[in-house]
Design a protein around this motif. Structure first.
Motif, PDB file in Angstrom:
ATOM      1  N   UNK A 119      -2.671  60.664  37.233  1.00 36.63           N
ATOM      2  CA  UNK A 119      -2.574  59.597  38.235  1.00 36.63           C
ATOM      3  C   UNK A 119      -1.686  60.135  39.352  1.00 36.63           C
ATOM      4  N   UNK A 120      -2.320  60.771  40.338  1.00 40.23           N
ATOM      5  CA  UNK A 120      -1.583  61.466  41.390  1.00 40.23           C
ATOM      6  C   UNK A 120      -2.096  61.113  42.784  1.00 40.23           C
ATOM      7  N   UNK A 121      -2.964  60.110  42.875  1.00 40.54           N
ATOM      8  CA  UNK A 121      -3.428  59.644  44.179  1.00 40.54           C
ATOM      9  C   UNK A 121      -3.111  58.167  44.312  1.00 40.54           C
ATOM     10  N   UNK A 122      -2.600  57.814  45.480  1.00 36.67           N
ATOM     11  CA  UNK A 122      -2.207  56.435  45.700  1.00 36.67           C
ATOM     12  C   UNK A 122      -0.831  56.112  45.173  1.00 36.67           C
ATOM     13  N   UNK A 123      -0.065  57.136  44.806  1.00 38.45           N
ATOM     14  CA  UNK A 123       1.262  56.907  44.236  1.00 38.45           C
ATOM     15  C   UNK A 123       2.338  57.692  44.980  1.00 38.45           C
ATOM     16  N   UNK A 124       1.999  58.196  46.167  1.00 37.77           N
ATOM     17  CA  UNK A 124       2.970  58.941  46.952  1.00 37.77           C
ATOM     18  C   UNK A 124       3.179  60.364  46.482  1.00 37.77           C
ATOM     19  N   UNK A 177       1.436  63.268  47.355  1.00 47.16           N
ATOM     20  CA  UNK A 177       1.425  64.272  48.431  1.00 47.16           C
ATOM     21  C   UNK A 177       2.729  64.244  49.235  1.00 47.16           C
ATOM     22  N   UNK A 178       3.242  63.072  49.618  1.00 46.61           N
ATOM     23  CA  UNK A 178       4.550  63.066  50.280  1.00 46.61           C
ATOM     24  C   UNK A 178       5.649  63.668  49.412  1.00 46.61           C
ATOM     25  N   UNK A 179       5.570  63.394  48.110  1.00 43.75           N
ATOM     26  CA  UNK A 179       6.552  63.970  47.190  1.00 43.75           C
ATOM     27  C   UNK A 179       6.462  65.497  47.201  1.00 43.75           C
ATOM     28  N   UNK A 180       5.238  66.047  47.159  1.00 38.14           N
ATOM     29  CA  UNK A 180       5.050  67.492  47.198  1.00 38.14           C
ATOM     30  C   UNK A 180       5.594  68.059  48.513  1.00 38.14           C
ATOM     31  N   UNK A 181       5.286  67.373  49.612  1.00 33.52           N
ATOM     32  CA  UNK A 181       5.753  67.813  50.935  1.00 33.52           C
ATOM     33  C   UNK A 181       7.281  67.859  50.977  1.00 33.52           C
ATOM     34  N   UNK A 182       7.923  66.792  50.509  1.00 34.98           N
ATOM     35  CA  UNK A 182       9.386  66.728  50.526  1.00 34.98           C
ATOM     36  C   UNK A 182       9.991  67.800  49.632  1.00 34.98           C
ATOM     37  N   UNK A 191       6.525  77.192  52.016  1.00 35.90           N
ATOM     38  CA  UNK A 191       5.525  76.884  53.037  1.00 35.90           C
ATOM     39  C   UNK A 191       4.178  76.671  52.373  1.00 35.90           C
ATOM     40  N   UNK A 192       3.211  76.173  53.163  1.00 35.06           N
ATOM     41  CA  UNK A 192       1.867  75.961  52.655  1.00 35.06           C
ATOM     42  C   UNK A 192       1.322  74.610  53.031  1.00 35.06           C
ATOM     43  N   UNK A 193       0.531  74.011  52.133  1.00 32.12           N
ATOM     44  CA  UNK A 193      -0.077  72.710  52.426  1.00 32.12           C
ATOM     45  C   UNK A 193      -0.486  72.024  51.125  1.00 32.12           C
ATOM     46  N   UNK A 194      -0.789  70.730  51.227  1.00 27.32           N
ATOM     47  CA  UNK A 194      -1.206  69.933  50.084  1.00 27.32           C
ATOM     48  C   UNK A 194      -2.297  68.971  50.541  1.00 27.32           C
ATOM     49  N   UNK A 195      -3.220  68.656  49.639  1.00 31.09           N
ATOM     50  CA  UNK A 195      -4.305  67.739  49.977  1.00 31.09           C
ATOM     51  C   UNK A 195      -4.784  67.015  48.715  1.00 31.09           C
ATOM     52  N   UNK A 196      -5.501  65.915  48.922  1.00 31.07           N
ATOM     53  CA  UNK A 196      -6.207  65.219  47.840  1.00 31.07           C
ATOM     54  C   UNK A 196      -7.606  65.786  47.714  1.00 31.07           C
ATOM     55  N   UNK A 245       1.842  58.127  54.065  1.00 31.39           N
ATOM     56  CA  UNK A 245       0.513  58.149  53.443  1.00 31.39           C
ATOM     57  C   UNK A 245       0.348  57.056  52.383  1.00 31.39           C
ATOM     58  N   UNK A 246       0.987  55.920  52.589  1.00 31.79           N
ATOM     59  CA  UNK A 246       0.750  54.747  51.739  1.00 31.79           C
ATOM     60  C   UNK A 246      -0.477  54.040  52.297  1.00 31.79           C
ATOM     61  N   UNK A 247      -1.571  54.090  51.569  1.00 28.14           N
ATOM     62  CA  UNK A 247      -2.842  53.626  52.125  1.00 28.14           C
ATOM     63  C   UNK A 247      -2.893  52.125  52.423  1.00 28.14           C
ATOM     64  N   UNK A 248      -2.229  51.249  51.644  1.00 31.89           N
ATOM     65  CA  UNK A 248      -2.285  49.815  51.991  1.00 31.89           C
ATOM     66  C   UNK A 248      -1.263  49.401  53.056  1.00 31.89           C
ATOM     67  N   UNK A 249      -0.630  50.358  53.745  1.00 31.93           N
ATOM     68  CA  UNK A 249       0.423  50.038  54.706  1.00 31.93           C
ATOM     69  C   UNK A 249      -0.062  49.010  55.732  1.00 31.93           C
ATOM     70  N   UNK A 250       0.800  48.050  56.015  1.00 33.56           N
ATOM     71  CA  UNK A 250       0.464  47.000  56.982  1.00 33.56           C
ATOM     72  C   UNK A 250       1.747  46.266  57.348  1.00 33.56           C
ATOM     73  N   UNK A 251       1.645  45.420  58.350  1.00 33.99           N
ATOM     74  CA  UNK A 251       2.769  44.573  58.741  1.00 33.99           C
ATOM     75  C   UNK A 251       2.210  43.312  59.377  1.00 33.99           C
TER      76      UNK A 251
END
Length: 805
Positions: A28-33, A35-40, A48-53, A190-196
């Motif tokens: 369970x690694x999508x929709x739970x933050x 990729x941001x965790x990997x980036x941080x 260096x490098x990159x990460x993706x779903x 990258x929180x997909x349900x983000x809104x205000x």
């Protein structure tokens, strides 16, 4: 979690040089933050490098010193975000690219999906702080969420998990939300349900015309839908409220008139309603809350938790909320949950809000027997006779997901319904299978997709006797195939020729093999699978429930099987008695009591409670029906015996919902004190020969005779109920001892809906453990038919020769 080095990797660079690794993280690694965790993490470590779903999971290419790369791989699992579940981390050395910085790349949707979608999660503490902070821009925002909480499974339309593949795709982000979404240091990166308030979904309150409920509801004139809804609830209204996985019907749980009206409108009989409280302290004067229950109530899932009522509740403290007796009449438990969405918190009131209801009835928004409603137009149409108003919004629900129901038994969770917050998280399989679909049963339907070592159970679908439920089944099956990537090559279904779940499987084989699995074998196999039992480990399977199609075309339900995944032998059974009239008798336990009395040779004396409860004309017809064996299918069901004893003891004669008589009998037994008198004992005798015959047959005639004697002696009903429970537990103990002596088996699986009765299950397990048995009880799936599909999957795979070796 394992860390593996892929075959064919290039030779690592010298220790002093930079190296590069492609790392695939599954779970369970999508929709739970993640990729941001990997980036941080990579940025912090100077990599260096990159990460993706991708459809496989999260894929990162990371470059830096070899020692740092090794440490990076370890920290991926050890420091993962709260909602993440890391199953594997696979690494492969690749050529150095010389990147500068670390980036998050757009998702790649190529290839089959093999990642896991996260379940919906309750509002986290950080979001709750924002909700209640007048200075925060999301103060009182009903759709507030972040990478650690909010909707997931119910809004996903496809994989990989990106906003464009959720029902949030219709809400373009405002500039401020877009900045948060793109900021690696923000909790909503990258929180997909983000809104205000500026860019998110909108609430709307519709009200019905009390003078003419046939008129379509119209928008309420107020400017604050939540405040207006709270006022309606305080005034006794019933409101249909759109939640994460469907609509709830909501009313003030302290208002006798409102609760009784909801019960009447929904034709619910005495079936308990679920209750939502602002916090645990609101209900501690009503129920017992242990540490395990508290953890469930306040955790990230927040299911409905069944809590035992306080036997002799003290007077509530001044200011404590009251509860209508109509919420759960006759039940030994209260089903309680705490708010799990921002909207729930707003409905119950934030600090400083005007007074309103402090306890809310929260029951599924549906017509009895139909699936929970998710579509807004359908909610207005189908709930028009149930609700006075609708608090709705414009974010679509992709898939229905009822609330989960859990209780604590022997210190561990016991599912009654596994749904929101748990679905679609998979159950690991001890035996790998090729892609398969099991359609479950017709009651409490849950289907299952499986491949390899994973089984994905659907959310609760419902009872398949309604066309709307069958359509919901089909839509949910298509959705689960989409998010799991499983394309079934094998189908499994119950053997009952009339089950609609089986007919659906038969109509959708499309050339694929269909394996029919015996109902109680599937129950036992489900218990074995969830406990990780591998091939060659047979068990004594005690499968007690209300109904299941037997090998001899009778109704089984009091079975003791010697079983493994490949097959079973019927070692013990409850004696057959006639079931006169099928469902009619299930709804009228007094009929089952009379059938059992007649089978035991006990006269229908006028003073016996079921005799008095049965109208004279019906009693005469029933006697003739039993005498001539008209429309009487033999049954060995333990569930029906519980019904019979419940009526015989005068506890419950009419059942308005499934297992009501048994629940009432357990409630009576729980109030019994010390028992100074003799107990009850089943007779055991050798079975007859034949393909479906059991080695041992248990006859309840001595138990029924003893119950009648106790009734005539004036023994208290709670003692009678307790003695019956003890007798059933002792019967299991004796049968298992005999099975061990004859077959050498020392592991017992307790399964079937009867073992949702925790008094029986805990007593039985204790006796068996005292005798040296290993006891398997359900912890991952329900013991009732909600866990049936898991057993069907593993049995069908073996039967069809489809297990992957």
């Amino acid at each position: 979690m394992t860390i593996r080095q892929a075959e064919g990797s290039t030779v690592p660079a010298p220790p002093t040089a930079a190296a590069r690794r492609r790392i695939t993280v599954r779970g369970v690694v999508q929709g739970v933050g993640f990729r941001p965790f990997v980036h941080t993490l990579a940025t912090e470590m100077g990599l260096t490098g990159h990460v993706t779903n991708t459809g496989e999971g999260v894929v990162a290419e990371v470059e830096g010193a070899p020692a740092a790369l090794a440490r990076f791989g370890e920290r991926l699992s050890g420091e993962a975000p709260p909602l993440a579940v890391v199953e594997t981390v696979d690494g492969q050395d690749i050529a150095v690219a010389g990147d500068s910085g670390f980036r998050i790349l757009p998702s790649r949707a190529h290839g089959p999906s093999r990642t896991l979608v996260a379940p919906d999660a309750a509002t986290c503490a950080a979001c709750l702080d924002e909700l209640t902070d007048p200075a925060d821009r999301r103060h009182r925002h009903p759709f507030l969420s972040c990478t650690h909480c909010g909707p997931r499974f119910t809004i996903v339309t496809a994989i990989p998990y990106d906003r464009a593949l959720t029902t949030m795709d219709r809400f373009p982000m405002c500039p401020r939300c877009a900045r948060e979404y793109a900021d690696p240091g923000d909790r909503r990166f990258h929180a997909q349900p983000i809104a205000c308030h500026d860019c998110g979904p909108r609430l709307r309150l519709l009200t019905a015309d009390p003078a003419d409920r046939a008129c379509p509801p119209r928008p309420a004139p107020g400017t604050d839908p939540v405040a207006d809804t709270r006022r309606l609830l305080a005034d006794g209204a019933i409101v249909a409220v759109k939640g994460l996985g469907g609509y709830h019907l909501v009313c003030d749980a302290s208002d006798d008139t409102a609760v009784a009206l909801l019960r009447h409108r929904k034709a619910r009989g005495d079936k308990p309603f679920a209750l939502m409280a602002r916090h645990i302290d609101e209900v501690t004067h009503l129920v017992r809350v242990g540490a395990e229950e508290r953890a469930l109530l306040t955790g990230p899932v927040r299911p409905i938790v069944l809590l035992r009522r306080t036997p002799h509740p003290a007077a509530p403290a001044p200011g404590a909320p009251t509860l209508s007796d109509a919420v759960a009449p006759g039940s030994p438990d209260l089903g309680v949950m705490l708010p799990y969405t921002p909207l729930h918190h707003l409905l119950l009131g934030l600090p400083g809000d005007p007074p309103g209801p402090r306890l809310l009835v929260m029951t599924s928004g549906n017509v009895a027997g139909e699936p929970i409603v998710t579509d807004d137009d359908e909610a207005v149409r189908r709930l028009a006779h149930l609700a006075d108003a609708w608090l709705t919004h414009d974010r679509p629900i992709r898939i229905p997901c009822d609330d989960s129901v859990v209780r604590i038994s022997d210190g561990e969770p016991l599912f009654v319904r596994r749904s929101r917050g748990y679905a679609p998280f998979p159950v690991p399989l001890p035996v790998p299978v090729r892609p398969a679909l099991a359609t479950g049963g017709d009651l409490k339907n849950v289907f299952c997709l499986a491949e390899g070592h994973r089984a994905w159970l659907s959310a609760h679908i419902g009872d398949m006797d309604d066309v709307a439920t069958q359509f919901a089944f089909e839509r949910a099956e298509e959705h689960l195939e989409t998010v799991t990537g499983v394309r079934p090559q094998l189908l499994a279904a119950d053997r009952h020729p009339g089950y609609r779940s089986g007919r659906w499987a038969q109509c959708h084989t499309d050339g694929r093999p269909l394996v029919r699995v015996q109902h109680h074998h599937a129950h036992v196999a489900a218990a074995m699978a969830e406990h990780g039992l591998r091939d060659g480990h047979p068990v004594i399977g005690v499968a007690f429930d209300g109904t299941g199609y037997g090998d001899d075309h009778t109704i089984w339900g009091g079975e003791i099987l010697l079983a493994d995944y490949d097959g079973y032998r019927r070692f013990g059974q409850l004696v057959y008695v006639p079931l006169p009239g099928g469902d009619t008798t299930v709804r009228r336990p007094y009929r089952m009591a009379l059938a059992h009395l007649r089978a035991a040779g006990i006269d229908w004396a006028a003073e016996l409670p079921p005799v008095a409860a049965c109208p004279p004309d019906e009693r005469r017809l029933l006697a003739r029906q039993l005498e001539r064996n008209l429309n009487c299918v033999p049954t060995s069901s333990m569930g029906r015996l519980f019904d019979a004893v419940s009526s015989l003891a005068g506890v419950c004669h009419q059942a308005g919902y499934e297992a009501q008589a048994a629940v009432a009998l357990e409630a009576a037994a729980l109030s019994a004190g010390e028992d100074p008198g003799p107990g009850y004992t089943f007779a055991l005798r050798a079975g007859q020969t034949g393909p479906a015959a059991a080695d041992l047959v248990a006859d309840p005639a001595p138990v029924l005779t003893a119950v009648v004697e106790d009734l005539r002696a004036g023994t208290a009903v709670p003692l009678i109920a307790a003695r019956f429970h003890t007798a059933v537990a002792d019967l299991v103990r004796r049968c298992c001892a005999s099975a061990r002596e004859r077959a050498g088996l020392t592991t017992v699986a307790l399964t079937g809906g009867v073992f949702a009765n925790t008094l029986l299950a805990e007593t039985t397990a204790r006796l068996l453990r005292e005798d040296g048995f290993t006891v398997l009880r359900h912890r991952r799936v329900p013991p009732n038919d909600g866990g049936l599909a898991l057993g069907q999957i593993v049995v069908a795979a073996r039967t069809a020769g489809a297990a992957v070796r």
